[in-house]
Design a protein around this motif. Sequence first.
Motif, PDB file in Angstrom:
ATOM      1  N   ALA A  12       0.891  -1.218  -0.186  1.00 17.76           N
ATOM      2  CA  ALA A  12      -0.036   0.119  -0.111  1.00 17.76           C
ATOM      3  C   ALA A  12       0.878   1.212  -0.072  1.00 17.76           C
ATOM      4  N   ILE A  13       2.085   1.331   0.745  1.00 23.30           N
ATOM      5  CA  ILE A  13       2.548   2.375   0.983  1.00 23.30           C
ATOM      6  C   ILE A  13       3.662   2.722  -0.300  1.00 23.30           C
ATOM      7  N   ALA A  14       4.397   1.431  -0.672  1.00 26.41           N
ATOM      8  CA  ALA A  14       5.627   1.756  -1.635  1.00 26.41           C
ATOM      9  C   ALA A  14       5.321   2.274  -2.874  1.00 26.41           C
ATOM     10  N   LEU A  63       5.773  10.871   7.278  1.00 21.88           N
ATOM     11  CA  LEU A  63       7.063  10.826   7.266  1.00 21.88           C
ATOM     12  C   LEU A  63       7.217   9.391   8.160  1.00 21.88           C
ATOM     13  N   GLN A  64       6.399   9.368   9.187  1.00 22.50           N
ATOM     14  CA  GLN A  64       6.549   7.932   9.960  1.00 22.50           C
ATOM     15  C   GLN A  64       6.403   6.832   9.265  1.00 22.50           C
ATOM     16  N   LEU A  65       5.300   6.994   8.334  1.00 22.52           N
ATOM     17  CA  LEU A  65       4.689   6.015   7.467  1.00 22.52           C
ATOM     18  C   LEU A  65       5.852   5.484   6.701  1.00 22.52           C
ATOM     19  N   LEU A  66       6.541   6.531   6.052  1.00 21.08           N
ATOM     20  CA  LEU A  66       7.775   6.078   5.321  1.00 21.08           C
ATOM     21  C   LEU A  66       8.798   5.275   6.073  1.00 21.08           C
ATOM     22  N   VAL A 120       9.945  -2.166   6.981  1.00 20.17           N
ATOM     23  CA  VAL A 120       9.495  -3.265   6.490  1.00 20.17           C
ATOM     24  C   VAL A 120       9.618  -4.001   5.277  1.00 20.17           C
ATOM     25  N   SER A 121      10.325  -3.119   4.537  1.00 24.05           N
ATOM     26  CA  SER A 121      10.820  -3.433   3.192  1.00 24.05           C
ATOM     27  C   SER A 121      11.826  -4.635   3.295  1.00 24.05           C
ATOM     28  N   TYR A 122      12.705  -4.787   4.370  1.00 25.02           N
ATOM     29  CA  TYR A 122      13.600  -5.780   4.796  1.00 25.02           C
ATOM     30  C   TYR A 122      12.847  -6.869   4.831  1.00 25.02           C
ATOM     31  N   PHE A 130      13.900 -10.648   3.650  1.00 28.81           N
ATOM     32  CA  PHE A 130      13.643 -11.868   4.747  1.00 28.81           C
ATOM     33  C   PHE A 130      12.531 -12.761   4.433  1.00 28.81           C
ATOM     34  N   HIS A 131      11.604 -12.237   3.966  1.00 24.33           N
ATOM     35  CA  HIS A 131      10.260 -12.967   3.793  1.00 24.33           C
ATOM     36  C   HIS A 131       9.747 -13.361   4.896  1.00 24.33           C
ATOM     37  N   GLN A 132       9.904 -12.885   6.039  1.00 22.84           N
ATOM     38  CA  GLN A 132       9.311 -13.194   7.182  1.00 22.84           C
ATOM     39  C   GLN A 132       9.379 -11.744   8.175  1.00 22.84           C
TER      40      GLN A 132
END
Length: 120
Positions: free
Chosen positions: A49-51, A77-80, A86-88, A93-95
């Motif tokens: 949703a964010i990316a 900014l905090q959402l970014l 979360v991107s990692y 990591f896929h987890q």
Amino acid sequence: MATTTATSLPAPFTDLEPWVADWARPTRQERYDMRLSKTFDELAAFYDAIAPRAEQAIEYLNALDLDDLPDDATRLLQLLYSMILVSYAVNVFHQPRIPDSGAAFFDTTAEPAVSTGIGR
């Protein structure tokens, strides 16, 4: 008479409002704790949703004074920041947790320095 719905994000980003309660967190540790509390599917939904809106959000924020952001822009900014954290988990990591880290954890003792204008 028209009714208005209060939002906590700048007008161009009201579609991201469902993510504010969980992800507009003021500290990295709170964002990391939230990441660990979510399933991979929940993290992927947030990221997805964010990316796609990240570049537009960055352009919006770049037009403002970082030392004097209004509350709605601070939440954006905090959402970014949360999206980056979360991107990692989503892309690498896929987890939610770092793989092969067992019970290891880390605490952030300092946030990145952002000038607040204090002491100038």
